[in-house]
Structures are given as structure tokens and as C-alpha cells.
Design a protein around this motif. Sequence first.
Motif, short mmCIF file in Angstrom:
data_model
loop_
_atom_site.label_atom_id
_atom_site.label_comp_id
_atom_site.label_asym_id
_atom_site.label_seq_id
_atom_site.Cartn_x
_atom_site.Cartn_y
_atom_site.Cartn_z
N GLU A 170 82.56 42.30 73.72
CA GLU A 170 81.20 42.64 73.33
C GLU A 170 80.25 41.60 73.92
N LYS A 171 79.20 42.05 74.64
CA LYS A 171 78.40 41.15 75.45
C LYS A 171 77.71 40.05 74.65
N THR A 172 77.21 40.38 73.46
CA THR A 172 76.52 39.34 72.70
C THR A 172 77.47 38.24 72.25
N LEU A 173 78.77 38.57 72.13
CA LEU A 173 79.74 37.55 71.76
C LEU A 173 79.84 36.48 72.84
N THR A 174 79.90 36.90 74.10
CA THR A 174 80.02 35.91 75.17
C THR A 174 78.79 35.02 75.25
N ARG A 175 77.62 35.61 75.04
CA ARG A 175 76.40 34.80 75.08
C ARG A 175 76.31 33.85 73.89
N GLU A 176 76.70 34.35 72.73
CA GLU A 176 76.67 33.50 71.54
C GLU A 176 77.66 32.36 71.67
N GLY A 177 78.87 32.66 72.15
CA GLY A 177 79.86 31.61 72.34
C GLY A 177 79.39 30.57 73.34
N GLY A 178 78.77 31.04 74.43
CA GLY A 178 78.25 30.11 75.42
C GLY A 178 77.16 29.22 74.86
N ALA A 179 76.29 29.80 74.03
CA ALA A 179 75.20 29.02 73.43
C ALA A 179 75.74 27.92 72.53
N VAL A 180 76.75 28.25 71.72
CA VAL A 180 77.35 27.25 70.84
C VAL A 180 77.99 26.14 71.66
N GLY A 181 78.71 26.51 72.71
CA GLY A 181 79.38 25.52 73.53
C GLY A 181 78.43 24.60 74.25
N ARG A 182 77.38 25.17 74.84
CA ARG A 182 76.46 24.31 75.59
C ARG A 182 75.64 23.42 74.67
N ALA A 183 75.33 23.90 73.45
CA ALA A 183 74.61 23.06 72.51
C ALA A 183 75.47 21.86 72.10
N ALA A 184 76.75 22.11 71.83
CA ALA A 184 77.65 21.02 71.46
C ALA A 184 77.80 20.03 72.61
N LEU A 185 77.95 20.55 73.82
CA LEU A 185 78.12 19.68 74.98
C LEU A 185 76.87 18.87 75.25
N ALA A 186 75.70 19.50 75.16
CA ALA A 186 74.45 18.78 75.39
C ALA A 186 74.28 17.64 74.38
N ASN A 187 74.61 17.88 73.12
CA ASN A 187 74.49 16.84 72.10
C ASN A 187 75.42 15.66 72.40
N ASP A 188 76.65 15.97 72.81
CA ASP A 188 77.59 14.89 73.13
C ASP A 188 77.12 14.10 74.36
N LEU A 189 76.54 14.78 75.34
CA LEU A 189 76.05 14.09 76.53
C LEU A 189 74.87 13.18 76.18
N ARG A 190 74.01 13.64 75.30
CA ARG A 190 72.91 12.77 74.85
C ARG A 190 73.47 11.53 74.16
N ASP A 191 74.51 11.70 73.36
CA ASP A 191 75.12 10.56 72.68
C ASP A 191 75.72 9.57 73.68
N LEU A 192 76.11 10.07 74.86
CA LEU A 192 76.65 9.20 75.90
C LEU A 192 75.54 8.54 76.71
N GLY A 193 74.28 8.90 76.43
CA GLY A 193 73.15 8.25 77.09
C GLY A 193 72.51 9.04 78.20
N PHE A 194 72.92 10.29 78.39
CA PHE A 194 72.34 11.12 79.44
C PHE A 194 71.10 11.85 78.95
N THR A 195 70.19 12.15 79.88
CA THR A 195 69.03 12.98 79.60
C THR A 195 69.31 14.39 80.09
N ILE A 196 68.92 15.38 79.29
CA ILE A 196 69.24 16.78 79.57
C ILE A 196 67.99 17.51 80.05
N THR A 197 68.14 18.29 81.12
CA THR A 197 67.09 19.19 81.59
C THR A 197 67.46 20.61 81.15
N PRO A 198 66.76 21.17 80.14
CA PRO A 198 67.10 22.51 79.65
C PRO A 198 66.49 23.60 80.51
#
Length: 245
Positions: A170-198
Motif C-alpha cells: 500500500e503506497k501510503t505505507l511506504t511513504r509513512e515508513g520512509g518519513a519515520v526512518g528519515r526523521a529518526a536518522l536526521a535526529n541522530d545526525l544532529r546529535d552527531l553535530g551535523f546540520t541538516i538541509t531539509p
Amino acid sequence: MPAAFTRPEDPQDRRTHTVWTGSAEALRVLGLRRGSEATTSPLTAAISGRHPERRVRVRADGDAFDLTFLAPDSVSWLWSQGDFALRADLEQAVLAAADRCVDHLVRTRPLVDGVEPGRGYAAALALHAVGTPQPWTQPPPPLLHVHAYLVGVLDAAGALRGPHYGELHEKTLTREGGAVGRAALANDLRDLGFTITPGTGPDARGFEVTGVPEALLQSGQAADKGCAGLGEETDRDPWDYIPRR
């Protein structure tokens, strides 16, 4: 896997890049433990729905699925250029993001018969560093991505079932899963000291790490297509969480 790119100056590394994840109840059905290494023979047995040691069938029905999560090109390039400590941090962040994806989808989507969410699940996460081999004239660009082998979900009776095929596609599942994953990854990268360009990528749903030259990001896009070529279309959103049998 990343271990294939160990450098002579790197310290001895006993970490594994293929691990079991999921709920204790579901993993117990397979005789497995969260965080332990997913080696070839037990993984093969679990994907087929059998107990890794007794070899009896323990999944009531259905199939396992390979859900692929891709890191942004900038993260892959930083990994390829970083020292041992940075590479280890990025590897852990990408694995953790994929783990969050699977956990969220099982808890919120009706993966049991397309009717209700799972009460638990068993999966293996395998972190890879390059995409599908292509007829490159040069070595392919780095592409950190995780194959999440969703072995099964628990139903209300505690039985291990194959995740619902139609719901995973189901298409919305893939988008929702991707959104959760990228949000988690972006937060961890910020914790490592990186700046994120959304606001990057298809429909501005992705992000990149600020400061990585655009030319490097463009050259890495071919690797995205190579990874997608494992049975999927090559023009997909690289943030989508794509199911494959």
C-alpha cells in the motif's frame, strides 16, 4: 557490507552489521534474541518460516519480506570519507533508522491479515555499503542501505504469521515508513553535530547533510537506481520503504 571496506589503520572491529530485531515474544518463537548476530543459516531458516535449530515450521502462513531503507547520498559519502569512529556512528544511525521503520509499521499498520496491527514481530537487519552491481567502468559510489527481512508478525493469539502482502504494498505505507526512518536518522545526525538541509528529493520529502558538494550527490544518484533495480522501479523515491518477496 561495511566490514568489506575496513582500512589497514582501523582498530579491530567485532561489531556485526546483520542483527536480529523485534519483540522478545516473536523472536522467542524462533529461538532468537534481539541484538544478536543474524548469521546465514539461521536467517535462511527463519525467512522460510522454520526454527533455525529444530528446522520445524513455526510461521503459520505467508512469506517473509525484504524492506529496503536507503540513506541519503550525503550520508553515504560522509561515511566513505570518515575515520573509523565516524563510520561506526553513521552505520549505527542508519541501522537504527531502519529499525524504527519496521517497529512503527508493525505497530500501526494492519499487517495481520490486513485487519489488525501485529502484537510483535521478528526481523533481521542487514546493513550494506554499495548498491546492486552494475556494469560500472569505475567502482560504484557508496550507498548505505538496510535490508530489513520481516520474518513474521504476531497475531492476537500469539502465532507468528507472514505479514500481509497487500498492506505492505500500500503506497501510503511506504511513504509513512520512509518519513519515520528519515526523521529518526536526521535526529541522530544532529546529535552527531551535523546540520541538516531539509526539503530535498522527490516532492521535497528528503534531506541531505549540509555542506556535501552537489556534484557528489549527483554522482551518487546512479547508486540509488542500482539498489532500486533489485526488482523495483528505478525512478522511485529513495526514501520509500519498499517491500519485496
